[in-house]
Write an enzyme that holds these catalytic residues in place. Structure first.
Site, short mmCIF file in Angstrom:
data_model
loop_
_atom_site.label_atom_id
_atom_site.label_comp_id
_atom_site.label_asym_id
_atom_site.label_seq_id
_atom_site.Cartn_x
_atom_site.Cartn_y
_atom_site.Cartn_z
N ASP A 40 14.28 -41.90 -7.78
CA ASP A 40 14.67 -42.77 -6.68
C ASP A 40 14.40 -44.22 -7.05
O ASP A 40 13.25 -44.62 -7.24
CB ASP A 40 13.87 -42.39 -5.42
CG ASP A 40 14.44 -43.03 -4.17
OD1 ASP A 40 15.37 -43.86 -4.30
OD2 ASP A 40 13.97 -42.70 -3.08
N ASP A 41 15.44 -45.00 -7.19
CA ASP A 41 15.35 -46.43 -7.53
C ASP A 41 14.85 -46.68 -8.96
O ASP A 41 14.26 -47.73 -9.24
CB ASP A 41 14.44 -47.20 -6.55
CG ASP A 41 14.94 -47.19 -5.12
OD1 ASP A 41 15.96 -46.54 -4.85
OD2 ASP A 41 14.30 -47.83 -4.26
N CYS A 79 20.12 -45.39 -1.35
CA CYS A 79 19.70 -43.99 -1.49
C CYS A 79 20.61 -42.92 -0.87
O CYS A 79 21.09 -42.03 -1.56
CB CYS A 79 18.30 -43.82 -0.93
SG CYS A 79 17.09 -44.98 -1.60
N ARG A 83 23.14 -40.15 -2.80
CA ARG A 83 22.87 -38.70 -2.84
C ARG A 83 24.06 -37.90 -2.31
O ARG A 83 24.36 -36.79 -2.79
CB ARG A 83 21.62 -38.38 -2.02
CG ARG A 83 20.36 -38.77 -2.75
CD ARG A 83 19.30 -39.31 -1.80
NE ARG A 83 18.45 -40.21 -2.57
CZ ARG A 83 17.43 -39.81 -3.32
NH1 ARG A 83 17.08 -38.54 -3.34
NH2 ARG A 83 16.75 -40.67 -4.02
N LYS A 132 12.93 -35.65 -2.24
CA LYS A 132 13.51 -36.47 -1.17
C LYS A 132 14.95 -36.06 -0.90
O LYS A 132 15.80 -36.14 -1.77
CB LYS A 132 13.46 -37.94 -1.59
CG LYS A 132 14.31 -38.85 -0.72
CD LYS A 132 14.09 -40.30 -1.11
CE LYS A 132 15.24 -41.16 -0.60
NZ LYS A 132 15.00 -42.58 -0.88
N HIS A 134 17.15 -36.93 2.24
CA HIS A 134 17.78 -38.16 2.72
C HIS A 134 19.27 -38.04 3.04
O HIS A 134 20.04 -38.98 2.88
CB HIS A 134 17.55 -39.32 1.73
CG HIS A 134 17.32 -40.61 2.46
ND1 HIS A 134 17.05 -41.81 1.82
CD2 HIS A 134 17.33 -40.90 3.79
CE1 HIS A 134 16.91 -42.77 2.72
NE2 HIS A 134 17.08 -42.23 3.92
N SER A 157 12.93 -41.46 2.86
CA SER A 157 12.19 -42.32 1.92
C SER A 157 10.69 -42.39 2.26
O SER A 157 10.30 -42.25 3.41
CB SER A 157 12.76 -43.74 1.92
OG SER A 157 14.08 -43.72 1.46
N HIS A 211 10.61 -45.18 -5.96
CA HIS A 211 10.81 -45.92 -4.69
C HIS A 211 9.44 -46.35 -4.18
O HIS A 211 8.47 -45.60 -4.29
CB HIS A 211 11.47 -44.97 -3.69
CG HIS A 211 12.01 -45.63 -2.46
ND1 HIS A 211 11.19 -46.22 -1.51
CD2 HIS A 211 13.28 -45.78 -2.01
CE1 HIS A 211 11.95 -46.71 -0.54
NE2 HIS A 211 13.21 -46.46 -0.81
N ASP A 263 19.22 -42.46 -8.46
CA ASP A 263 20.20 -42.59 -7.37
C ASP A 263 20.81 -43.98 -7.27
O ASP A 263 21.91 -44.15 -6.77
CB ASP A 263 19.56 -42.19 -6.02
CG ASP A 263 18.45 -43.15 -5.58
OD1 ASP A 263 17.87 -43.85 -6.44
OD2 ASP A 263 18.16 -43.19 -4.37
N ASN A 264 20.06 -45.00 -7.73
CA ASN A 264 20.57 -46.38 -7.69
C ASN A 264 19.65 -47.26 -8.53
O ASN A 264 18.65 -46.79 -9.07
CB ASN A 264 20.67 -46.90 -6.24
CG ASN A 264 19.40 -46.71 -5.43
OD1 ASN A 264 19.34 -45.85 -4.56
ND2 ASN A 264 18.37 -47.49 -5.72
N LYS A 279 19.16 -52.91 -6.85
CA LYS A 279 19.46 -52.05 -5.71
C LYS A 279 20.06 -52.86 -4.56
O LYS A 279 19.59 -53.96 -4.27
CB LYS A 279 18.17 -51.37 -5.25
CG LYS A 279 18.33 -50.55 -3.98
CD LYS A 279 17.01 -49.89 -3.59
CE LYS A 279 17.16 -49.08 -2.31
NZ LYS A 279 15.92 -48.35 -1.97
#
Ligand code: MG
Length: 461
Positions: A40-41, A79, A83, A132, A134, A157, A211, A263-264, A279
């Site tokens: 994540d991130d 996020c 996904r 996660k 989300h 998150s 994240h 994811d990003n 992001k």
């Protein structure tokens, strides 16, 4: 429309033909186990194998034993929408998740959408989501309603409140202890693999980190020379090592496709490498992510590819490998197995769109990226009076990403035909999107910006 572009019908026909020439995998080989590890991130520049100083030997081994992509895209710079694309093969604006979901949101990924897990289930797969989610946390939206046999993790998150740790649909810890999460996710993953027996499995492991807020276990805390962020990424690397050693110990790694990505782009910490943006932005740093694929004897070893690919390609690729049916709705991605196997160096593909919320802001075709809209304010800054507005650029900007991945030199004036071709294709593609996209596109265009006027800022500072 230019002959240089696929129309959608020809494109789908070509995708179908690609499936048809690879019957061997689906019909003759046992379906592979699939492990999809998503950070994540995590930024494009945050792994050793992408030039970072963070120590990631286990993840780097996925690259040396598999294929590393340098132009792989999440479909969105934040996020939830990202996904949605990973799991459905469709742009998030088609599947009801155009923006980040919050604890107060009641909905999520449209219930009419199929996920990778729901497609694999009829093929006999055991499926689990660890981490996660989300994509909705109310009744009918959690993983166990979306094709997963089991779920363990935080439903959104780690900076949101409340922050429950869940098992299936039950809260097992009202306030998850962040320091233990990566280790507990790993423990669950190891347990799942060890219990797999002879059945194929799909382990979807979307980590909570890096994240923010960052947290790592005592074993990793304060150990990385690159600070808290380094500690967290190094613990994820350890986790990948645990998953890989479990696969090997159980004799499963030769029939397991392992995929690793993010994811990003990076948020307040982390690095997009030499890419522009982070992001929340449709510059490359927001959406270009690391992507590694490893499968002994099947995915090309030690290969770095510049082929254009993205998260929307994963569902059609996995469906092909597992002999699973594609969803009833059109997917935006294409089967990229020929890139993973090394059979092809690149695949011609439709213009890729870069969305933020309902707004399409950029489009990619071959080496070219056209920017035609941008917000009047940087992501995550307090909104200016009147709110954050998507504005058309006074003059669209064209970047040659092969020569200028940093998006720093606008070559629109030298390539008017490319600008025109991409712009025309975007107009056509937008017509096939839900009303909210078409409306946002028209409204943005109606906001005329004079050349040189304030508003269409080259880059918020
Ligand atoms: Mg993220």
């Amino acid at each position: 429309m230019s002959k240089h572009f696929f129309d959608r019908r020809a494109f789908l026909k070509a995708a179908g033909a690609t499936l048809a020439v690879h019957p061997l995998t689906a019909a003759q080989a046992p379906p592979p186990n699939i492990v999809l590890i998503l950070c994540d991130d995590l930024g494009y520049g945050d792994l050793g194998c992408y030039g970072s100083g963070i120590r990631t030997p286990n993840i780097d081994r996925l690259a040396s034993e598999g294929t590393r992509f340098t132009q792989f895209y999440s479909a969105n710079p934040v996020c939830s929408p990202s996904r949605a694309a990973w799991l459905t093969g469709r742009y998030p604006t088609r599947v009801g998740v155009p923006r980040v979901l919050f604890p107060q949101d009641k909905g999520g990924l449209d219930k009419s959408e199929q996920t990778i897990a729901s497609l694999l289930k009829p093929r006999g797969y055991h499926t689990i989501c660890i981490g996660k989610w989300h994509l909705g946390h109310t009744s009918g939206y959690l993983p166990t309603s979306r094709g997963f046999d089991e779920y363990f993790g935080i439903p959104y998150s780690n900076d949101m409140n409340p922050r429950p740790l869940m098992h299936n649909t039950s809260i097992i810890e009202p306030e998850a202890t962040l320091e233990t999460l990566t280790a507990r996710y790993t423990e669950q993953a190891v347990k799942f693999i060890e219990a797999s027996g002879g059945n194929p499995f799909f382990l979807y492991m979307p980590h909570t980190f890096p994240h923010i807020p960052l947290a790592s276990s005592a074993r990793f805390r304060g150990k990385s020379p690159l600070g808290d962020y380094g500690d967290v990424v190094e613990e994820i690397d350890w986790s990948v090592g645990q998953v890989m050693s479990t696969l090997k110990r159980r004799g499963l790694d030769k029939n397991t496709l392992v995929l690793f990505s993010s994811d990003n782009g990076p948020w307040y910490q982390g690095s997009p490498g030499l890419l522009r943006g982070r992001k929340g932005e449709t510059y490359e740093g927001g959406v270009r992510v690391p992507f590694l694929a490893r499968w002994t004897g099947r995915v090309r070893t030690g290969k770095t590819t510049r082929a254009l690919a993205g998260s929307v390609d994963i569902l059609p690729t996995l469906a092909h490998l597992a002999g699973a049916s594609l969803p009833g709705k059109p997917v935006d991605g294409i089967d990229i197995w020929s890139l993973l196997s090394g059979e092809k160096e690149s695949i011609d593909r439709e213009v890729m769109l870069y969305f933020d919320n309902w707004n399409v802001q950029c489009a990619r075709w071959k080496q070219w990226k056209l920017h035609f809209a941008r917000y009047n304010n940087a992501a995550y800054n307090p909104a200016p009076p009147g709110g954050r507005i998507n504005l058309p650029l006074a003059k669209p900007e064209l970047y040659n990403l092969e020569a200028d991945p940093n998006e720093s030199y606008d070559v629109a004036a030298q390539n008017p035909d490319v600008v025109s071709r991409i712009a025309q294709r975007v107009e056509t593609l937008v017509e096939g999107f839900p009303e909210e996209v078409r409306k946002a596109f028209a409204e943005t265009k109606s906001r005329q910006v004079r050349p040189g006027a304030a508003g269409a800022l080259p880059r918020p500072v």
